[in-house]
Motif scaffolding. Structure first.
Motif, PDB file in Angstrom:
ATOM      1  N   GLU A   1      -4.773  59.653  65.854  1.00  0.00           N
ATOM      2  CA  GLU A   1      -3.486  60.284  66.065  1.00  0.00           C
ATOM      3  C   GLU A   1      -2.131  59.097  66.306  1.00  0.00           C
ATOM      4  OE1 GLU A   1      -1.869  64.192  66.048  1.00  0.00           O
ATOM      5  OE2 GLU A   1      -0.161  63.887  64.277  1.00  0.00           O
ATOM      6  N   VAL A   2      -1.547  58.743  65.818  1.00  0.00           N
ATOM      7  CA  VAL A   2      -0.601  58.445  66.588  1.00  0.00           C
ATOM      8  C   VAL A   2       0.848  59.036  67.006  1.00  0.00           C
ATOM      9  CG1 VAL A   2       1.600  56.331  66.388  1.00  0.00           C
ATOM     10  CG2 VAL A   2      -0.207  55.970  65.583  1.00  0.00           C
ATOM     11  N   GLN A   3       1.057  59.345  68.525  1.00  0.00           N
ATOM     12  CA  GLN A   3       1.751  59.997  69.436  1.00  0.00           C
ATOM     13  C   GLN A   3       2.496  59.413  70.319  1.00  0.00           C
ATOM     14  OE1 GLN A   3       0.356  63.492  70.946  1.00  0.00           O
ATOM     15  NE2 GLN A   3       1.049  64.916  69.444  1.00  0.00           N
ATOM     16  N   LEU A   4       4.029  59.411  69.737  1.00  0.00           N
ATOM     17  CA  LEU A   4       4.931  59.404  71.196  1.00  0.00           C
ATOM     18  C   LEU A   4       5.820  60.395  71.807  1.00  0.00           C
ATOM     19  CD1 LEU A   4       5.289  57.000  68.351  1.00  0.00           C
ATOM     20  CD2 LEU A   4       6.806  55.623  69.742  1.00  0.00           C
ATOM     21  N   VAL A   5       6.072  60.308  73.145  1.00  0.00           N
ATOM     22  CA  VAL A   5       6.444  60.971  73.657  1.00  0.00           C
ATOM     23  C   VAL A   5       7.755  60.596  74.385  1.00  0.00           C
ATOM     24  CG1 VAL A   5       6.205  63.090  74.942  1.00  0.00           C
ATOM     25  CG2 VAL A   5       4.055  63.361  72.704  1.00  0.00           C
ATOM     26  N   GLU A   6       8.656  61.457  74.406  1.00  0.00           N
ATOM     27  CA  GLU A   6       9.395  61.491  74.704  1.00  0.00           C
ATOM     28  C   GLU A   6      10.101  62.173  76.194  1.00  0.00           C
ATOM     29  OE1 GLU A   6      11.160  59.909  70.553  1.00  0.00           O
ATOM     30  OE2 GLU A   6       9.893  61.406  72.140  1.00  0.00           O
ATOM     31  N   SER A   7      10.444  61.426  77.187  1.00  0.00           N
ATOM     32  CA  SER A   7      10.838  62.306  78.939  1.00  0.00           C
ATOM     33  C   SER A   7      11.773  61.998  79.735  1.00  0.00           C
ATOM     34  CB  SER A   7       9.385  62.619  79.046  1.00  0.00           C
ATOM     35  OG  SER A   7       8.402  61.640  80.255  1.00  0.00           O
ATOM     36  N   GLY A   8      12.048  62.310  80.330  1.00  0.00           N
ATOM     37  CA  GLY A   8      12.798  61.947  81.331  1.00  0.00           C
ATOM     38  C   GLY A   8      14.589  62.721  80.769  1.00  0.00           C
ATOM     39  N   GLY A   9      14.749  62.695  80.175  1.00  0.00           N
ATOM     40  CA  GLY A   9      16.126  63.510  79.883  1.00  0.00           C
ATOM     41  C   GLY A   9      16.938  64.367  80.699  1.00  0.00           C
ATOM     42  N   ASP A  10      18.193  64.402  80.875  1.00  0.00           N
ATOM     43  CA  ASP A  10      18.741  65.083  81.501  1.00  0.00           C
ATOM     44  C   ASP A  10      20.316  65.467  81.333  1.00  0.00           C
ATOM     45  OD1 ASP A  10      18.057  65.724  85.030  1.00  0.00           O
ATOM     46  OD2 ASP A  10      19.101  67.290  83.785  1.00  0.00           O
ATOM     47  N   LEU A  11      20.723  66.166  82.429  1.00  0.00           N
ATOM     48  CA  LEU A  11      22.194  66.112  81.970  1.00  0.00           C
ATOM     49  C   LEU A  11      22.766  65.426  83.672  1.00  0.00           C
ATOM     50  CD1 LEU A  11      24.816  67.807  81.680  1.00  0.00           C
ATOM     51  CD2 LEU A  11      24.888  69.579  82.658  1.00  0.00           C
ATOM     52  N   VAL A  12      23.012  64.641  83.523  1.00  0.00           N
ATOM     53  CA  VAL A  12      23.977  63.518  84.280  1.00  0.00           C
ATOM     54  C   VAL A  12      25.340  63.176  84.443  1.00  0.00           C
ATOM     55  CG1 VAL A  12      21.591  62.259  84.469  1.00  0.00           C
ATOM     56  CG2 VAL A  12      23.415  61.639  83.543  1.00  0.00           C
ATOM     57  N   GLN A  13      25.695  62.413  85.976  1.00  0.00           N
ATOM     58  CA  GLN A  13      27.846  62.979  85.794  1.00  0.00           C
ATOM     59  C   GLN A  13      27.765  61.082  85.334  1.00  0.00           C
ATOM     60  OE1 GLN A  13      28.597  63.251  90.352  1.00  0.00           O
ATOM     61  NE2 GLN A  13      28.001  65.564  89.270  1.00  0.00           N
ATOM     62  N   PRO A  14      29.014  60.510  85.040  1.00  0.00           N
ATOM     63  CA  PRO A  14      29.166  60.045  84.667  1.00  0.00           C
ATOM     64  C   PRO A  14      28.931  58.725  85.558  1.00  0.00           C
ATOM     65  CG  PRO A  14      30.751  60.830  83.772  1.00  0.00           C
ATOM     66  CD  PRO A  14      30.290  62.136  84.535  1.00  0.00           C
ATOM     67  N   GLY A  15      28.584  57.922  85.566  1.00  0.00           N
ATOM     68  CA  GLY A  15      28.633  56.729  87.139  1.00  0.00           C
ATOM     69  C   GLY A  15      27.097  56.485  87.446  1.00  0.00           C
ATOM     70  N   ARG A  16      26.407  57.688  86.856  1.00  0.00           N
ATOM     71  CA  ARG A  16      24.958  58.055  87.636  1.00  0.00           C
ATOM     72  C   ARG A  16      24.135  56.742  86.613  1.00  0.00           C
ATOM     73  NH1 ARG A  16      25.220  61.959  91.623  1.00  0.00           N
ATOM     74  NH2 ARG A  16      23.187  61.155  91.888  1.00  0.00           N
ATOM     75  N   SER A  17      22.310  57.014  87.126  1.00  0.00           N
ATOM     76  CA  SER A  17      21.523  56.409  86.759  1.00  0.00           C
ATOM     77  C   SER A  17      20.408  57.750  86.216  1.00  0.00           C
ATOM     78  CB  SER A  17      21.356  55.369  87.072  1.00  0.00           C
ATOM     79  OG  SER A  17      22.109  54.360  87.648  1.00  0.00           O
ATOM     80  N   LEU A  18      19.609  57.211  84.793  1.00  0.00           N
ATOM     81  CA  LEU A  18      18.734  57.872  84.355  1.00  0.00           C
ATOM     82  C   LEU A  18      17.138  57.205  83.515  1.00  0.00           C
ATOM     83  CD1 LEU A  18      18.107  61.187  84.433  1.00  0.00           C
ATOM     84  CD2 LEU A  18      18.966  60.900  81.582  1.00  0.00           C
ATOM     85  N   ARG A  19      17.031  57.448  83.915  1.00  0.00           N
ATOM     86  CA  ARG A  19      15.016  56.573  84.037  1.00  0.00           C
ATOM     87  C   ARG A  19      14.477  57.587  82.399  1.00  0.00           C
ATOM     88  NH1 ARG A  19       9.790  53.590  86.172  1.00  0.00           N
ATOM     89  NH2 ARG A  19       9.398  55.691  85.950  1.00  0.00           N
ATOM     90  N   LEU A  20      14.182  56.657  80.777  1.00  0.00           N
ATOM     91  CA  LEU A  20      13.382  58.142  79.921  1.00  0.00           C
ATOM     92  C   LEU A  20      12.147  56.869  80.174  1.00  0.00           C
ATOM     93  CD1 LEU A  20      16.418  58.252  77.304  1.00  0.00           C
ATOM     94  CD2 LEU A  20      15.605  59.514  79.304  1.00  0.00           C
ATOM     95  N   SER A  21      10.935  57.426  79.779  1.00  0.00           N
ATOM     96  CA  SER A  21       9.785  56.606  79.536  1.00  0.00           C
ATOM     97  C   SER A  21       9.589  57.327  78.373  1.00  0.00           C
ATOM     98  CB  SER A  21       9.106  58.136  80.474  1.00  0.00           C
ATOM     99  OG  SER A  21       9.097  57.602  81.884  1.00  0.00           O
ATOM    100  N   CYS A  22       8.771  56.809  77.693  1.00  0.00           N
ATOM    101  CA  CYS A  22       8.177  57.452  76.545  1.00  0.00           C
ATOM    102  C   CYS A  22       6.581  56.868  76.214  1.00  0.00           C
ATOM    103  CB  CYS A  22       8.577  56.432  74.953  1.00  0.00           C
ATOM    104  SG  CYS A  22       7.829  56.169  73.542  1.00  0.00           S
ATOM    105  N   THR A  23       5.718  57.619  76.657  1.00  0.00           N
ATOM    106  CA  THR A  23       3.966  57.582  76.504  1.00  0.00           C
ATOM    107  C   THR A  23       3.850  57.671  74.633  1.00  0.00           C
ATOM    108  OG1 THR A  23       4.648  58.649  78.844  1.00  0.00           O
ATOM    109  CG2 THR A  23       2.226  58.712  77.449  1.00  0.00           C
ATOM    110  N   VAL A  24       2.753  57.013  75.174  1.00  0.00           N
ATOM    111  CA  VAL A  24       2.598  56.907  73.660  1.00  0.00           C
ATOM    112  C   VAL A  24       0.818  56.825  73.404  1.00  0.00           C
ATOM    113  CG1 VAL A  24       1.400  54.604  71.902  1.00  0.00           C
ATOM    114  CG2 VAL A  24       4.236  54.895  73.102  1.00  0.00           C
ATOM    115  N   SER A  25       0.176  57.202  72.225  1.00  0.00           N
ATOM    116  CA  SER A  25      -1.463  57.610  72.185  1.00  0.00           C
ATOM    117  C   SER A  25      -1.659  57.095  70.912  1.00  0.00           C
ATOM    118  CB  SER A  25      -2.286  58.640  72.731  1.00  0.00           C
ATOM    119  OG  SER A  25      -1.208  59.962  71.497  1.00  0.00           O
ATOM    120  N   GLY A  26      -2.855  56.497  70.453  1.00  0.00           N
ATOM    121  CA  GLY A  26      -3.596  56.547  69.098  1.00  0.00           C
ATOM    122  C   GLY A  26      -3.710  55.220  68.951  1.00  0.00           C
TER     123      GLY A  26
END
Lengths: 123, 107
Positions: A1-26
């Protein structure tokens, strides 16, 4: 079965950085283009960008609203796609989805989607 | 940039009825058009690609037509699970773009 799972979302202040991930299987991740799409609260879908498979150059395309601030990358050994978001603005607040855009090497519609991860940008 | 315009914004249909959704492109996108369905709190799901080809597992009551700048998604005999928001998306040119969506609600 194909699965995509996103992670890394958060509350951040303007001007800051964030990295999201998408982990895939299947499926064989390295053969597939990967896309990021976002959806602000109560609004429609906005395409963010795409990374092609290594066989198709591994190159990227971006929406004008995020070009020069966001970077999409991939680690085929880990079956993960990343969305590095820099200089975040309040208007980047959204649910961020990753999706596979096939092993076709063209016709970049989004076949299978993850459930999304929420990014909130606020002071 | 191809601007995609969907109409109407909201469509009220009775269960068992027929829904006809429109999507217009500001310039030709040939047949490089997809349709997605999104239910509240869920991720979108691919319904149609190539303007008229149903994705795997999509019921035959969903059909797409059109080419160039005018496209239609038709849902015949609406079932309860079909009430949702529908988006078109062109993949003819960069940047890829979505329409604003059509909400299909119960009449």
């Amino acid at each position: 079965e194909v699965q995509l799972v996103e992670s890394g979302g958060d509350l951040v202040q303007p001007g800051r950085s964030l990295r999201l991930s998408c982990t895939v299987s299947g499926f064989t991740f390295g053969d597939y283009a990967m896309t990021w799409v976002r959806q602000p609260p109560g609004k429609g879908l906005e395409w963010v960008g795409l990374i092609r498979s290594r066989d198709n150059g591994g190159t990227t395309e971006y929406a004008a609203s995020v070009r020069d601030r966001f970077i999409i990358s991939r680690d085929d050994s880990k079956s993960v796609a990343y969305l590095q978001m820099n200089s975040l603005k309040t208007e980047d607040t959204a649910v961020y989805y990753c999706a596979d855009s096939g092993a076709r090497g063209y016709d970049y519609y989004m076949d299978v989607w993850g459930k999304g991860t929420t990014v909130s940008v606020s002071s | 940039e191809r601007v995609m315009t969907q109409s109407p914004a909201t469509l009220s249909v009775s269960p068992g009825g027929r829904a006809t959704l429109s999507c217009r492109a500001s310039q030709t996108v040939s047949s490089n058009l997809a349709w997605y369905q999104q239910k509240p709190g869920q991720a979108p799901r691919l319904l149609i690609y190539g303007a008229s080809t149903r994705a795997t597992g999509i019921p035959g009551r969903f059909s797409g037509s059109g080419s160039g700048t005018e496209f239609t998604l038709t849902i015949s005999s609406l079932q309860s699970e079909d009430f949702a928001v529908y988006y078109c998306q062109q993949y003819h040119n960069w940047p890829l773009t979505f329409g604003g969506g059509t909400k299909v609600e119960i009449k």
